[in-house]
Design a protein around this motif. Sequence first.
Motif, PDB file in Angstrom:
ATOM      1  N   MET A   1      37.736  32.555  40.092  1.00  7.78           N
ATOM      2  CA  MET A   1      37.431  33.825  39.482  1.00  7.78           C
ATOM      3  C   MET A   1      38.491  34.098  38.407  1.00  7.78           C
ATOM      4  O   MET A   1      39.676  33.978  38.659  1.00  7.78           O
ATOM      5  CB  MET A   1      37.422  34.921  40.549  1.00  7.78           C
ATOM      6  CG  MET A   1      37.004  36.251  39.999  1.00  7.78           C
ATOM      7  SD  MET A   1      36.742  37.506  41.271  1.00  7.78           S
ATOM      8  CE  MET A   1      35.043  37.205  41.669  1.00  7.78           C
ATOM      9  N   THR A   2      38.017  34.486  37.242  1.00  3.61           N
ATOM     10  CA  THR A   2      38.931  34.738  36.120  1.00  3.61           C
ATOM     11  C   THR A   2      39.289  36.220  36.039  1.00  3.61           C
ATOM     12  O   THR A   2      38.665  37.072  36.684  1.00  3.61           O
ATOM     13  CB  THR A   2      38.289  34.316  34.787  1.00  3.61           C
ATOM     14  OG1 THR A   2      37.204  35.199  34.503  1.00  3.61           O
ATOM     15  CG2 THR A   2      37.812  32.871  34.820  1.00  3.61           C
ATOM     16  N   LYS A   3      40.251  36.520  35.184  1.00  2.00           N
ATOM     17  CA  LYS A   3      40.643  37.908  34.936  1.00  2.00           C
ATOM     18  C   LYS A   3      39.453  38.696  34.382  1.00  2.00           C
ATOM     19  O   LYS A   3      39.215  39.848  34.760  1.00  2.00           O
ATOM     20  CB  LYS A   3      41.807  37.929  33.949  1.00  2.00           C
ATOM     21  CG  LYS A   3      42.299  39.297  33.594  1.00  2.00           C
ATOM     22  CD  LYS A   3      43.445  39.225  32.603  1.00  2.00           C
ATOM     23  CE  LYS A   3      43.826  40.605  32.116  1.00  2.00           C
ATOM     24  NZ  LYS A   3      44.866  40.560  31.094  1.00  2.00           N
ATOM     25  N   VAL A   7      37.653  42.157  35.849  1.00  3.80           N
ATOM     26  CA  VAL A   7      37.446  43.354  35.026  1.00  3.80           C
ATOM     27  C   VAL A   7      35.966  43.738  35.039  1.00  3.80           C
ATOM     28  O   VAL A   7      35.619  44.915  35.183  1.00  3.80           O
ATOM     29  CB  VAL A   7      37.969  43.126  33.587  1.00  3.80           C
ATOM     30  CG1 VAL A   7      37.530  44.252  32.667  1.00  3.80           C
ATOM     31  CG2 VAL A   7      39.486  42.982  33.588  1.00  3.80           C
ATOM     32  N   ALA A   8      35.079  42.744  34.886  1.00  3.69           N
ATOM     33  CA  ALA A   8      33.636  43.017  34.880  1.00  3.69           C
ATOM     34  C   ALA A   8      33.187  43.602  36.218  1.00  3.69           C
ATOM     35  O   ALA A   8      32.384  44.548  36.253  1.00  3.69           O
ATOM     36  CB  ALA A   8      32.856  41.746  34.562  1.00  3.69           C
ATOM     37  N   LEU A   9      33.690  43.063  37.321  1.00  2.00           N
ATOM     38  CA  LEU A   9      33.325  43.591  38.639  1.00  2.00           C
ATOM     39  C   LEU A   9      33.824  45.023  38.821  1.00  2.00           C
ATOM     40  O   LEU A   9      33.124  45.868  39.380  1.00  2.00           O
ATOM     41  CB  LEU A   9      33.881  42.694  39.744  1.00  2.00           C
ATOM     42  CG  LEU A   9      33.164  41.365  39.937  1.00  2.00           C
ATOM     43  CD1 LEU A   9      33.923  40.492  40.942  1.00  2.00           C
ATOM     44  CD2 LEU A   9      31.739  41.576  40.397  1.00  2.00           C
ATOM     45  N   GLY A  10      35.034  45.300  38.340  1.00  2.00           N
ATOM     46  CA  GLY A  10      35.571  46.658  38.421  1.00  2.00           C
ATOM     47  C   GLY A  10      34.718  47.638  37.632  1.00  2.00           C
ATOM     48  O   GLY A  10      34.438  48.758  38.091  1.00  2.00           O
TER      49      GLY A  10
END
Length: 115
Positions: A1-3, A7-10
């Motif tokens: 999982m990337t940064k 961010v997208a999930l948040g």
Amino acid sequence: MTKDDIVALGYRKKQLGVFSQLLSDPEFFELCKKQKSIKGDEPLWQAYFEKNPWVFGYGLSYFYVTGFEERKLEQFVQGYDLLNRGKPSRCSPEDQRDHQLSLLRGNQAPQHQTA
């Protein structure tokens, strides 16, 4: 999982909270309309779904549900009926309203110039 994934999930988690509040809290709904200078309920939902098309899911639809050519998802069309798709209308919103009112009244649709 990337940064970027995190961010997208948040972002999506936050937007699902907004979605839940829009559905369940009438005061929040009205506040959002006021903050965005939106009149009417449907335009607020339209704005939300245009910003968050992923809410509909990715594998759940055979229709491509993202915008085309930088246009809004909501498009007025002319020449549509139950069997034919129609084409994007170049009529003004007022002409489209008159056309819809005429159809509701059972009259033949008025003819308008297209740009």
